[in-house]
Design an enzyme around this catalytic site. Structure first.
Site, short mmCIF file in Angstrom:
data_model
loop_
_atom_site.label_atom_id
_atom_site.label_comp_id
_atom_site.label_asym_id
_atom_site.label_seq_id
_atom_site.Cartn_x
_atom_site.Cartn_y
_atom_site.Cartn_z
CE LYS A 15 41.95 52.31 30.47
NZ LYS A 15 42.36 51.58 29.27
CG ASP A 27 40.45 47.46 32.91
OD1 ASP A 27 39.47 46.71 32.92
OD2 ASP A 27 41.21 47.59 31.92
CG MET A 71 32.67 53.25 27.40
SD MET A 71 34.34 53.77 26.99
CE MET A 71 34.50 53.18 25.31
N1 SAH Z 1 36.82 46.08 25.50
C1 SAH Z 1 35.49 46.09 26.06
C2 SAH Z 1 34.87 47.45 26.07
C3 SAH Z 1 35.58 48.43 26.93
S1 SAH Z 1 34.75 50.00 26.97
C4 SAH Z 1 34.61 45.09 25.31
O1 SAH Z 1 35.05 44.53 24.27
O2 SAH Z 1 33.51 44.83 25.77
C5 SAH Z 1 33.75 49.85 28.39
C6 SAH Z 1 32.30 49.71 28.02
O3 SAH Z 1 32.02 48.38 27.63
C7 SAH Z 1 31.35 49.96 29.16
O4 SAH Z 1 31.13 51.33 29.36
C8 SAH Z 1 30.11 49.29 28.67
O5 SAH Z 1 29.46 50.06 27.71
C9 SAH Z 1 30.69 48.08 27.97
N2 SAH Z 1 30.68 46.89 28.83
C10 SAH Z 1 31.72 46.16 29.26
N3 SAH Z 1 31.31 45.13 29.98
C11 SAH Z 1 29.98 45.18 30.03
C12 SAH Z 1 28.96 44.39 30.62
N4 SAH Z 1 29.25 43.28 31.34
N5 SAH Z 1 27.68 44.74 30.43
C13 SAH Z 1 27.36 45.82 29.70
N6 SAH Z 1 28.27 46.61 29.14
C14 SAH Z 1 29.56 46.30 29.29
#
Ligand code: SAH
Length: 464
Positions: A272, A250, A385
């Site tokens: 997504k 995604d 998010m």
């Molecule tokens: N499974 C993922 C989260 C998925 S939900 C995890 O464990 O990180 C998606 C959210 O994750 C985004 O909206 C943001 O808030 C956060 N996110 C994912 N990658 C990121 C990054 N490199 N920097 C900041 N926020 C991030």
């Protein structure tokens, strides 16, 4: 080829080390690991060697080397700090046809000891013909990192089935196919993941059902790709990325990470973004089942950790129901990535004793957060998010009793070169985010730990 490589069976063989210092200690450890029956000749011994002599593991003659000590030995190592003694040991062994190595002295070596990677019974040996031992050691550390630790167990398992496979599959070509399928497929992956009983069971049933065609049983690997920086992948993730037939990813999976997926793997973008799913979740779940049923090795690559706001649970429930083998590989969740790369520890003895991860994503137009639970001053709150909802979130936290001056930060594209961090308070953060045009993916961190960034942000002074 300057040297002929071979693996020598030294179990219960008499071997001699001349010398009793640190070098002798290292060589003694190696020879002992190979089961040699070891004698040391040296006036004195370093402590660990003396201890092993005391327990009877090694024999010891407490004196300098004499001609004749080599008699009856299979292999001799000269490890004294006296070049003349080492040369004399070499000459005596050569005259008697005994394998001899004077440490770090290629002119006085009948054999040289390679750099080794030990996944016994699997052993990799690297030699440079005595030219650049440092290069051999560099290569070794690369291979160490690349070669899964479970390979030893896998080799032992395969070895214990060798005769039974031979009895069941008479044709050598068929046998080879069977082993290729086994050592590359889900059976091997199970063994590498430490499930030897499961691997053995699968090996047995595959062997019984084997009809000459490579048995194709698919499997799904739900893998966390971390927050985006490829250096933060796990070894396991990388290995599975390089084995997959098809990859479903995604938009959180960064381009440099996708680069590392096997070149000829099929890539399917399943999207997504907050409101615009490229594929509805139901369809993703179904597609995983379908692909695995075709016998494919399917990689479901997700940002961060698959079990933190990643719907990983939903995807594998469907697989479990369909009886498809699957494995889940953790990834560094973005909160951990953002925390380290922004210099904001999520807990700290002076600031926060607990941390809560919540999602700011709306469901049916509502953020379903338990606001009163998020108001403790000794707790850090990380919001995934949450960018679109940040004004509402800050407003609610203040309305439920968190001070407007509570430190708050947003970290955009954490761990990537484009990372941006803004620091403010619950009162100011929404305005700062709007002014700077911060976009997802970004995390919001709330709590007094945020003040530590001023001192701990180790990336701040970088040129990039
Ligand atoms: N499974 C993922 C989260 C998925 S939900 C995890 O464990 O990180 C998606 C959210 O994750 C985004 O909206 C943001 O808030 C956060 N996110 C994912 N990658 C990121 C990054 N490199 N920097 C900041 N926020 C991030």
């Amino acid at each position: 080829m300057d040297y002929f490589p071979l693996f020598l069976d030294l179990r219960a063989q008499p071997c001699l080390i001349v010398g009793g210092g640190e070098v002798a200690l290292r060589k003694a450890g190696l020879l002992q690991a190979a089961g040699a029956q070891l004698t040391l000749v040296a006036p004195g011994l370093v402590e660990p060697l003396a201890a092993r002599v005391a327990t009877g593991e090694y024999a010891h003659h407490a004196r300098t080397w004499r001609r004749g000590d080599e008699a009856g030995m299979r292999l001799v190592i000269a490890a004294t700090d006296d070049a003349q003694t080492n040369a004399a040991v070499y000459a005596a062994c050569e005259a008697a046809g005994i394998l001899v190595n004077a440490v770090d002295d290629p002119d006085h070596c009948r054999f040289i000891v390679p750099a080794i990677i030990d996944r016994s019974p699997l052993v990799l040996a690297i030699g440079t013909g005595g030219n650049v031992p440092v290069l051999a050691r560099l290569l070794r550390s690369r291979l160490e990192a690349w070669l899964p630790h479970g390979y030893g167990a896998l080799a032992r398992l395969a070895g214990s089935w060798r005769e039974r496979v031979k009895a069941r599959l008479g044709d050598p070509l068929q046998r080879r196919r069977f082993w290729e399928g086994t050592l590359e497929g889900p059976i091997a992956e199970r063994a590498l993941a430490g499930d030897l009983a499961g691997a053995e069971h699968a090996l047995e049933s595959t062997l019984m059902a084997y009809d000459g065609e490579a048995a194709t049983q698919g499997a799904v690997y739900l893998v966390g790709a971390g927050p985006g920086n490829p250096d933060l992948l796990t070894f396991r993730a990388l290995r599975l990325m390089q084995r997959a037939d098809v990859v479903l990813y995604d938009n959180l999976v960064s381009a440099p990470i996708l680069e590392l997926v096997r070149r000829d793997a099929q890539r399917i973008y399943v999207g997504k973004k907050a409101s615009n799913h490229a594929l509805p979740q139901q369809d993703i779940n179904r597609l995983l089942v379908q692909l695995a049923r075709q016998g494919k090795t399917v990689l479901r690559l997700k940002g961060g950790d698959p079990f933190i706001f990643g719907r990983g649970g939903e995807e594998i429930e469907e697989l479990a129901a369909a009886g498809i083998p699957f494995e889940v590989v953790p990834g560094i969740t973005s909160a951990a990535g953002a925390s380290c790369y922004a210099g904001i520890p999520l807990t700290h003895r002076d600031h926060a004793q607990s941390v809560t991860f919540v999602t700011g994503h709306r469901r049916a137009d509502q953020i379903e957060l338990d606001w009163p639970r998020l108001t403790s001053t000794t707790e850090t709150v990380v919001i995934y998010m949450g960018v679109a909802q940040v004004p509402h979130i800050c407003e609610q936290l203040i309305a439920h009793g968190r001070a407007p001056a509570t430190p708050a930060a947003v970290v955009e594209k954490a761990t990537l070169p484009q990372q941006r961090t803004l620091i403010g308070t619950l009162a100011t953060l929404p305005g700062q985010i709007a002014a700077a045009g911060i976009k997802p993916p970004a995390l919001i961190i709330i709590g007094s730990v945020v003040t530590l960034a001023e001192r701990l942000d180790w990336r701040k002074d970088r040129a990039t």
